[in-house]
Design a protein around this motif. Structure first.
Motif, PDB file in Angstrom:
ATOM      1  N   GLN A  50       0.921  -1.435   0.103  1.00 31.29           N
ATOM      2  CA  GLN A  50      -0.090  -0.169  -0.160  1.00 31.29           C
ATOM      3  C   GLN A  50       0.826   1.226  -0.168  1.00 31.29           C
ATOM      4  OE1 GLN A  50      -3.868   1.505   2.568  1.00 31.29           O
ATOM      5  NE2 GLN A  50      -1.834   1.345   3.912  1.00 31.29           N
ATOM      6  N   TYR A  51       1.903   1.094   0.716  1.00 31.85           N
ATOM      7  CA  TYR A  51       2.779   2.439   1.124  1.00 31.85           C
ATOM      8  C   TYR A  51       3.645   2.657  -0.162  1.00 31.85           C
ATOM      9  CZ  TYR A  51       1.506   1.352   5.811  1.00 31.85           C
ATOM     10  OH  TYR A  51       0.769   1.028   6.803  1.00 31.85           O
ATOM     11  N   VAL A  52       4.072   1.446  -0.876  1.00 32.94           N
ATOM     12  CA  VAL A  52       4.733   1.307  -2.202  1.00 32.94           C
ATOM     13  C   VAL A  52       3.947   2.043  -3.239  1.00 32.94           C
ATOM     14  CG1 VAL A  52       5.727   0.148  -4.057  1.00 32.94           C
ATOM     15  CG2 VAL A  52       6.443  -0.413  -1.638  1.00 32.94           C
ATOM     16  N   ALA A  53       2.456   1.768  -3.448  1.00 39.28           N
ATOM     17  CA  ALA A  53       1.686   2.270  -4.184  1.00 39.28           C
ATOM     18  C   ALA A  53       1.535   3.811  -4.079  1.00 39.28           C
ATOM     19  CB  ALA A  53       0.262   1.718  -4.310  1.00 39.28           C
ATOM     20  N   LYS A  56       5.663   5.153  -4.754  1.00 36.77           N
ATOM     21  CA  LYS A  56       5.949   5.136  -6.093  1.00 36.77           C
ATOM     22  C   LYS A  56       5.180   5.813  -7.338  1.00 36.77           C
ATOM     23  CE  LYS A  56       9.284   3.216  -7.087  1.00 36.77           C
ATOM     24  NZ  LYS A  56      10.617   3.879  -7.071  1.00 36.77           N
ATOM     25  N   GLY A  57       4.155   6.202  -6.634  1.00 32.53           N
ATOM     26  CA  GLY A  57       3.199   7.330  -7.975  1.00 32.53           C
ATOM     27  C   GLY A  57       2.181   6.546  -8.511  1.00 32.53           C
ATOM     28  N   PHE A  58       1.965   5.225  -7.993  1.00 31.43           N
ATOM     29  CA  PHE A  58       0.949   4.375  -8.906  1.00 31.43           C
ATOM     30  C   PHE A  58      -0.377   4.677  -8.795  1.00 31.43           C
ATOM     31  CE2 PHE A  58       4.264   0.677  -7.859  1.00 31.43           C
ATOM     32  CZ  PHE A  58       5.042   1.197  -8.911  1.00 31.43           C
ATOM     33  N   VAL A  66      -4.816   9.705  -3.166  1.00 32.25           N
ATOM     34  CA  VAL A  66      -5.268   8.573  -1.903  1.00 32.25           C
ATOM     35  C   VAL A  66      -4.969   9.448  -0.634  1.00 32.25           C
ATOM     36  CG1 VAL A  66      -4.746   6.599  -0.885  1.00 32.25           C
ATOM     37  CG2 VAL A  66      -5.200   6.455  -3.128  1.00 32.25           C
ATOM     38  N   GLN A  67      -5.937   9.689   0.080  1.00 34.82           N
ATOM     39  CA  GLN A  67      -5.537  10.355   1.451  1.00 34.82           C
ATOM     40  C   GLN A  67      -5.752   9.292   2.417  1.00 34.82           C
ATOM     41  OE1 GLN A  67      -8.662  13.362   1.414  1.00 34.82           O
ATOM     42  NE2 GLN A  67      -7.449  14.594  -0.163  1.00 34.82           N
ATOM     43  N   LEU A  68      -4.646   9.034   2.995  1.00 33.91           N
ATOM     44  CA  LEU A  68      -4.586   7.726   3.679  1.00 33.91           C
ATOM     45  C   LEU A  68      -4.639   8.117   5.520  1.00 33.91           C
ATOM     46  CD1 LEU A  68      -4.061   4.494   4.292  1.00 33.91           C
ATOM     47  CD2 LEU A  68      -1.590   5.374   4.509  1.00 33.91           C
ATOM     48  N   ARG A 237     -17.292   2.893  -9.812  1.00 36.41           N
ATOM     49  CA  ARG A 237     -16.650   1.554 -10.306  1.00 36.41           C
ATOM     50  C   ARG A 237     -15.491   1.792 -11.312  1.00 36.41           C
ATOM     51  NH1 ARG A 237     -17.394  -3.650 -11.385  1.00 36.41           N
ATOM     52  NH2 ARG A 237     -16.243  -4.520 -13.242  1.00 36.41           N
ATOM     53  N   GLU A 238     -15.302   2.775 -11.898  1.00 36.16           N
ATOM     54  CA  GLU A 238     -14.256   3.314 -12.675  1.00 36.16           C
ATOM     55  C   GLU A 238     -12.984   3.673 -11.731  1.00 36.16           C
ATOM     56  OE1 GLU A 238     -11.466   3.078 -15.531  1.00 36.16           O
ATOM     57  OE2 GLU A 238     -13.428   2.415 -15.810  1.00 36.16           O
ATOM     58  N   THR A 239     -13.227   4.516 -10.961  1.00 35.56           N
ATOM     59  CA  THR A 239     -12.344   4.935  -9.714  1.00 35.56           C
ATOM     60  C   THR A 239     -11.761   3.844  -8.707  1.00 35.56           C
ATOM     61  OG1 THR A 239     -13.402   6.964  -9.377  1.00 35.56           O
ATOM     62  CG2 THR A 239     -11.873   6.326  -7.655  1.00 35.56           C
ATOM     63  N   MET A 240     -12.409   2.964  -8.597  1.00 41.45           N
ATOM     64  CA  MET A 240     -12.225   1.563  -7.804  1.00 41.45           C
ATOM     65  C   MET A 240     -11.384   0.548  -8.651  1.00 41.45           C
ATOM     66  SD  MET A 240     -12.496   1.742  -4.868  1.00 41.45           S
ATOM     67  CE  MET A 240     -12.045   3.402  -4.909  1.00 41.45           C
ATOM     68  N   GLN A 241     -11.534   0.862  -9.792  1.00 41.12           N
ATOM     69  CA  GLN A 241     -10.785  -0.106 -10.895  1.00 41.12           C
ATOM     70  C   GLN A 241      -9.632   0.439 -10.778  1.00 41.12           C
ATOM     71  OE1 GLN A 241     -11.623  -3.202 -13.292  1.00 41.12           O
ATOM     72  NE2 GLN A 241      -9.655  -2.957 -12.482  1.00 41.12           N
ATOM     73  N   LYS A 242      -9.356   1.712 -11.098  1.00 42.97           N
ATOM     74  CA  LYS A 242      -7.990   2.270 -11.136  1.00 42.97           C
ATOM     75  C   LYS A 242      -7.300   2.190  -9.854  1.00 42.97           C
ATOM     76  CE  LYS A 242      -9.244   6.341 -14.156  1.00 42.97           C
ATOM     77  NZ  LYS A 242      -9.710   7.632 -14.336  1.00 42.97           N
ATOM     78  N   PHE A 243      -7.830   2.173  -8.438  1.00 44.05           N
ATOM     79  CA  PHE A 243      -7.329   2.015  -7.346  1.00 44.05           C
ATOM     80  C   PHE A 243      -6.721   0.512  -7.106  1.00 44.05           C
ATOM     81  CE2 PHE A 243      -7.397   0.546  -2.958  1.00 44.05           C
ATOM     82  CZ  PHE A 243      -6.947   1.761  -2.150  1.00 44.05           C
ATOM     83  N   THR A 244      -7.439  -0.343  -7.683  1.00 43.82           N
ATOM     84  CA  THR A 244      -7.231  -1.875  -7.669  1.00 43.82           C
ATOM     85  C   THR A 244      -6.062  -2.000  -8.722  1.00 43.82           C
ATOM     86  OG1 THR A 244      -9.478  -2.455  -7.282  1.00 43.82           O
ATOM     87  CG2 THR A 244      -7.875  -4.258  -7.737  1.00 43.82           C
ATOM     88  N   ARG A 245      -5.948  -1.525  -9.801  1.00 46.12           N
ATOM     89  CA  ARG A 245      -4.902  -1.479 -10.499  1.00 46.12           C
ATOM     90  C   ARG A 245      -3.553  -0.781  -9.840  1.00 46.12           C
ATOM     91  NH1 ARG A 245      -7.556  -0.290 -15.292  1.00 46.12           N
ATOM     92  NH2 ARG A 245      -7.225   1.972 -15.010  1.00 46.12           N
ATOM     93  N   ALA A 246      -3.668   0.188  -9.389  1.00 47.69           N
ATOM     94  CA  ALA A 246      -2.366   0.602  -8.712  1.00 47.69           C
ATOM     95  C   ALA A 246      -2.187  -0.280  -7.689  1.00 47.69           C
ATOM     96  CB  ALA A 246      -2.805   2.063  -8.048  1.00 47.69           C
ATOM     97  N   ILE A 247      -2.944  -0.929  -6.891  1.00 53.27           N
ATOM     98  CA  ILE A 247      -2.318  -1.877  -5.873  1.00 53.27           C
ATOM     99  C   ILE A 247      -1.813  -3.102  -6.506  1.00 53.27           C
ATOM    100  CG2 ILE A 247      -3.421  -3.585  -4.261  1.00 53.27           C
ATOM    101  CD1 ILE A 247      -3.244  -0.652  -3.168  1.00 53.27           C
TER     102      ILE A 247
END
Length: 335
Positions: A50-53, A56-58, A66-68, A237-247
């Motif tokens: 998660q921190y790498v994502a 590294k700017g993923f 992403v606000q953690l 859905r599209e936002t969460m698809q992008k989120f999952t791709r970054a992970i």
């Protein structure tokens, strides 16, 4: 003199205009990113991908900001999600089952798996010449919170080796999570169940010695996953698809880089921990395959989770994989 002042004024005016243009571009760029509020159950090296994502700017590559926030506890994390204080929660999958069992109309859906084993270790006060599980018989064991995944995985590991947690040893479960390590360090218990980096730190300091891994004993389970309310997933859905791709990008990065390289990237999240200790912990988690290699939470892992909950007497009701798990986003990310 007046000419110099006029030139200085022109220069400052141009500089101010240029700066404002840059500022405007920067603001526009930040505004173009889609904000996603993530609540993590704790701050842990266990969550390295998660921190790498982030580092590294993923996420930014996917157009996300992403606000953690660390919410320190499963109950608080789920409360933040259910009350719309967070869009995504990083927490144990068992919490989604607890919420579902209460009859919610907007269930919490697991959509991306981050870790696939328990993250705790069995630490003994004395270093044995050799270790066998039956050495725990008659001992005092400092366990984790009742009903939480660490405790359930710990009990599962004990029972796997023929130890009845309630009868064969003295189980202490009434100490707050934050104070378990301190209680052991001050002399309470013969054995303790600890997360990293505390387990390795205790070993370095001679306070205790890692003798076994509960992650290895419990097998693959969706120990920590990203989840959102069903309504949020449908609307974003599209936002969460992008989120999952970054992970997934981050998971691949961690898998294909050394523990030392990963430690360097995530070090800013652990300012009170030496880089050497971070590397040790990352290497230990990598060696036992705790970091999921992809975000897909499969049915076998889901059923293993429920078996462990059932064994601990904490499963409120059996829930089918398709009820609380969405694998489409993760499968698309892997493609």
């Amino acid at each position: 003199m007046k000419r110099k002042l006029r030139l200085l004024f022109v220069f400052l005016s141009v500089a101010a205009l240029f700066s404002s243009l840059l500022l405007g571009c920067s603001t526009d760029k930040n505004d173009s990113l889609k904000k996603v509020r993530v609540a993590e159950v704790t701050r842990s090296i266990f969550y390295a991908p998660q921190y790498v994502a982030i580092e590294k700017g993923f996420f930014k590559e996917e157009g996300l900001d992403v606000q953690l926030t660390t919410t320190w506890g499963g109950d608080k994390t789920m409360t933040a999600l259910l009350s719309n204080g967070a869009d995504v929660a990083l927490v144990g999958s068992e919490t989604s089952i607890y919420v579902y069992a209460q009859g919610t109309k907007d269930p919490v859906i697991n959509f991306a798996q981050l870790t696939q084993t328990d993250g705790t270790f069995l630490v003994a006060r004395k270093k044995p010449e050799f270790f066998s599980w039956d050495q725990l018989n008659g001992s005092t064991f400092l366990g984790q919170r009742k009903g939480g995944m660490p405790q359930m995985a710990g009990e599962f590991g004990l029972k796997k080796h023929g130890i009845d947690p309630q009868n064969d040893l003295t189980m202490i479960q009434n100490i707050d999570f934050a104070n378990i390590a301190n209680a052991f360090a001050s002399g309470t218990g013969d054995y303790v169940q600890l997360f990293e980096p505390t387990a390795s730190l205790f070993e370095q300091q001679g306070i205790g010695y890692i003798v076994a891994s509960f992650g290895t004993e419990s097998g693959k389970i969706p120990y920590t996953t990203f989840m959102s309310k069903e309504s949020y997933l449908k609307e974003n859905r599209e936002t969460m698809q992008k989120f999952t791709r970054a992970i997934y990008k981050a998971q691949l990065w961690v898998e294909n880089h050394t523990a030392a390289e990963t430690a360097k990237v995530i070090a800013p999240y652990f300012e009170d921990t030496t880089i050497e200790l971070i590397e040790t912990v990352v290497d230990r988690y990598k060696s036992q395959h705790s970091f999921a290699l992809n975000p897909i939470l499969d049915e076998e892992e889901w059923n293993n989770l429920q078996n462990i909950m059932k064994e601990a007497g904490e499963l409120p009701k059996e829930v089918k994989h398709e009820e609380l798990v969405n694998t489409k986003l993760a499968e698309n990310a892997v493609k």
